[in-house]
Design a protein around this motif. Structure first.
Motif, PDB file in Angstrom:
ATOM      1  N   TYR A  34       4.186  -9.977  -8.960  1.00  0.00           N
ATOM      2  CA  TYR A  34       5.138  -8.881  -8.809  1.00  0.00           C
ATOM      3  C   TYR A  34       6.385  -9.394  -8.083  1.00  0.00           C
ATOM      4  O   TYR A  34       6.602  -9.122  -6.901  1.00  0.00           O
ATOM      5  N   LEU A  35       7.176 -10.149  -8.815  1.00  0.00           N
ATOM      6  CA  LEU A  35       8.302 -10.858  -8.217  1.00  0.00           C
ATOM      7  C   LEU A  35       9.395  -9.911  -7.732  1.00  0.00           C
ATOM      8  O   LEU A  35       9.920 -10.070  -6.627  1.00  0.00           O
ATOM      9  N   ARG A  36       9.747  -8.937  -8.555  1.00  0.00           N
ATOM     10  CA  ARG A  36      10.804  -7.995  -8.150  1.00  0.00           C
ATOM     11  C   ARG A  36      10.406  -7.225  -6.895  1.00  0.00           C
ATOM     12  O   ARG A  36      11.198  -7.047  -5.979  1.00  0.00           O
ATOM     13  N   ALA A  37       9.176  -6.754  -6.847  1.00  0.00           N
ATOM     14  CA  ALA A  37       8.707  -5.997  -5.680  1.00  0.00           C
ATOM     15  C   ALA A  37       8.725  -6.876  -4.432  1.00  0.00           C
ATOM     16  O   ALA A  37       9.148  -6.441  -3.360  1.00  0.00           O
ATOM     17  N   SER A  38       8.308  -8.099  -4.581  1.00  0.00           N
ATOM     18  CA  SER A  38       8.315  -9.036  -3.458  1.00  0.00           C
ATOM     19  C   SER A  38       9.733  -9.256  -2.947  1.00  0.00           C
ATOM     20  O   SER A  38       9.990  -9.200  -1.739  1.00  0.00           O
ATOM     21  N   GLY A  39      10.651  -9.481  -3.861  1.00  0.00           N
ATOM     22  CA  GLY A  39      12.042  -9.711  -3.483  1.00  0.00           C
ATOM     23  C   GLY A  39      12.689  -8.501  -2.848  1.00  0.00           C
ATOM     24  O   GLY A  39      13.481  -8.614  -1.910  1.00  0.00           O
ATOM     25  N   THR A  40      12.320  -7.329  -3.342  1.00  0.00           N
ATOM     26  CA  THR A  40      12.874  -6.097  -2.789  1.00  0.00           C
ATOM     27  C   THR A  40      12.421  -5.907  -1.344  1.00  0.00           C
ATOM     28  O   THR A  40      13.232  -5.553  -0.474  1.00  0.00           O
ATOM     29  N   ILE A  41      11.151  -6.148  -1.080  1.00  0.00           N
ATOM     30  CA  ILE A  41      10.645  -6.033   0.297  1.00  0.00           C
ATOM     31  C   ILE A  41      11.375  -7.002   1.211  1.00  0.00           C
ATOM     32  O   ILE A  41      11.810  -6.629   2.314  1.00  0.00           O
ATOM     33  N   CYS A  42      11.535  -8.234   0.773  1.00  0.00           N
ATOM     34  CA  CYS A  42      12.250  -9.225   1.597  1.00  0.00           C
ATOM     35  C   CYS A  42      13.678  -8.770   1.874  1.00  0.00           C
ATOM     36  O   CYS A  42      14.173  -8.912   2.997  1.00  0.00           O
ATOM     37  N   GLY A  43      14.323  -8.216   0.880  1.00  0.00           N
ATOM     38  CA  GLY A  43      15.690  -7.740   1.068  1.00  0.00           C
ATOM     39  C   GLY A  43      15.776  -6.637   2.107  1.00  0.00           C
ATOM     40  O   GLY A  43      16.682  -6.628   2.950  1.00  0.00           O
ATOM     41  N   VAL A  44      14.828  -5.725   2.071  1.00  0.00           N
ATOM     42  CA  VAL A  44      14.813  -4.636   3.053  1.00  0.00           C
ATOM     43  C   VAL A  44      14.586  -5.195   4.455  1.00  0.00           C
ATOM     44  O   VAL A  44      15.234  -4.771   5.423  1.00  0.00           O
ATOM     45  N   VAL A  45      13.694  -6.159   4.573  1.00  0.00           N
ATOM     46  CA  VAL A  45      13.416  -6.767   5.880  1.00  0.00           C
ATOM     47  C   VAL A  45      14.675  -7.460   6.426  1.00  0.00           C
ATOM     48  O   VAL A  45      15.034  -7.280   7.593  1.00  0.00           O
ATOM     49  N   ILE A  46      15.354  -8.221   5.583  1.00  0.00           N
ATOM     50  CA  ILE A  46      16.583  -8.900   6.020  1.00  0.00           C
ATOM     51  C   ILE A  46      17.623  -7.867   6.444  1.00  0.00           C
ATOM     52  O   ILE A  46      18.262  -8.009   7.492  1.00  0.00           O
ATOM     53  N   GLU A  47      17.783  -6.842   5.642  1.00  0.00           N
ATOM     54  CA  GLU A  47      18.763  -5.797   5.946  1.00  0.00           C
ATOM     55  C   GLU A  47      18.471  -5.131   7.298  1.00  0.00           C
ATOM     56  O   GLU A  47      19.372  -4.954   8.122  1.00  0.00           O
ATOM     57  N   LYS A  48      17.219  -4.780   7.530  1.00  0.00           N
ATOM     58  CA  LYS A  48      16.841  -4.155   8.805  1.00  0.00           C
ATOM     59  C   LYS A  48      17.073  -5.108   9.972  1.00  0.00           C
ATOM     60  O   LYS A  48      17.527  -4.697  11.038  1.00  0.00           O
ATOM     61  N   HIS A  49      16.747  -6.378   9.774  1.00  0.00           N
ATOM     62  CA  HIS A  49      16.938  -7.360  10.844  1.00  0.00           C
ATOM     63  C   HIS A  49      18.418  -7.520  11.180  1.00  0.00           C
ATOM     64  O   HIS A  49      18.805  -7.531  12.352  1.00  0.00           O
ATOM     65  N   LEU A  50      19.248  -7.615  10.160  1.00  0.00           N
ATOM     66  CA  LEU A  50      20.685  -7.770  10.400  1.00  0.00           C
ATOM     67  C   LEU A  50      21.272  -6.520  11.057  1.00  0.00           C
ATOM     68  O   LEU A  50      22.133  -6.635  11.945  1.00  0.00           O
ATOM     69  N   LEU A  51      20.805  -5.357  10.663  1.00  0.00           N
ATOM     70  CA  LEU A  51      21.264  -4.120  11.287  1.00  0.00           C
ATOM     71  C   LEU A  51      20.873  -4.090  12.770  1.00  0.00           C
ATOM     72  O   LEU A  51      21.673  -3.723  13.626  1.00  0.00           O
ATOM     73  N   HIS A  52      19.658  -4.532  13.057  1.00  0.00           N
ATOM     74  CA  HIS A  52      19.199  -4.611  14.450  1.00  0.00           C
ATOM     75  C   HIS A  52      20.079  -5.582  15.248  1.00  0.00           C
ATOM     76  O   HIS A  52      20.443  -5.309  16.392  1.00  0.00           O
ATOM     77  N   LEU A  53      20.433  -6.703  14.639  1.00  0.00           N
ATOM     78  CA  LEU A  53      21.307  -7.667  15.321  1.00  0.00           C
ATOM     79  C   LEU A  53      22.676  -7.063  15.607  1.00  0.00           C
ATOM     80  O   LEU A  53      23.245  -7.290  16.682  1.00  0.00           O
ATOM     81  N   CYS A  54      23.184  -6.313  14.659  1.00  0.00           N
ATOM     82  CA  CYS A  54      24.479  -5.644  14.883  1.00  0.00           C
ATOM     83  C   CYS A  54      24.383  -4.678  16.061  1.00  0.00           C
ATOM     84  O   CYS A  54      25.289  -4.613  16.894  1.00  0.00           O
ATOM     85  N   GLU A  55      23.279  -3.952  16.150  1.00  0.00           N
ATOM     86  CA  GLU A  55      23.082  -3.043  17.279  1.00  0.00           C
ATOM     87  C   GLU A  55      22.996  -3.811  18.595  1.00  0.00           C
ATOM     88  O   GLU A  55      23.610  -3.422  19.590  1.00  0.00           O
ATOM     89  N   LEU A  56      22.232  -4.893  18.604  1.00  0.00           N
ATOM     90  CA  LEU A  56      22.075  -5.691  19.824  1.00  0.00           C
ATOM     91  C   LEU A  56      23.396  -6.261  20.318  1.00  0.00           C
ATOM     92  O   LEU A  56      23.617  -6.381  21.524  1.00  0.00           O
TER      93      LEU A  56
END
Length: 150
Positions: free
Chosen positions: A57-79
């Motif tokens: 399930y390549l698309r699903a795997s990639g989508t999850i990774c994208g969400v994780v990166i997005e959340k991490h970068l948003l957290h960094l912006c907040e920090l």
């Protein structure tokens, strides 16, 4: 001996400073706890993405990774107190803001852009399918971003 009210001011100021210090420490501790819980959650999500990739399930795997990166970068912006003007920023928006604020270097920025490009292959039905190698790179890259960019 008669003392007026001004004698209490130094004592009051000392207590006020103690409360301010406690408030500051509490805020910092809560932020640390949030970061730890978020890191644990992200690790679990990356493990899920790995399992999905192994199952094909390549698309699903990639989508999850994208969400994780997005959340991490948003957290960094907040920090780092980086204000984001866009209502629903994506990886590229957050990545650019972090680069502009000198939180990440140009090589880190390029690496994250590469991961965002792979994620876009997963999120959009138009165009070609992501390859197993690209998804493996995205999963490994997501882990690297989580562990090295803060």
């Amino acid at each position: 001996m008669v003392v007026d009210g001004s004698a209490a001011i130094p004592e009051f100021e000392q207590q006020l400073n103690m409360i301010k210090a406690a408030k500051s420490t509490l805020g910092s501790t809560l932020m640390d706890m949030r970061s730890i819980l978020q890191a644990d959650l992200f690790d679990t999500e990356v493990e899920s993405a790995e399992a999905l990739a192994k199952a094909g399930y390549l698309r699903a795997s990639g989508t999850i990774c994208g969400v994780v990166i997005e959340k991490h970068l948003l957290h960094l912006c907040e920090l780092h107190d980086i204000k984001i003007s866009k209502k629903n920023p994506g990886i590229s928006d957050l990545n650019q803001s972090l680069k502009d604020a000198d939180v990440i270097s140009i090589p880190q920025w390029r690496f994250i852009q590469h991961l965002a490009d792979i994620r876009n292959l997963c999120d959009h039905a138009k165009g070609r399918e992501p390859s197993k190698e690209e998804i493996a790179d995205l999963v490994a890259g997501t882990e690297k971003v989580l562990k090295t960019i803060f």
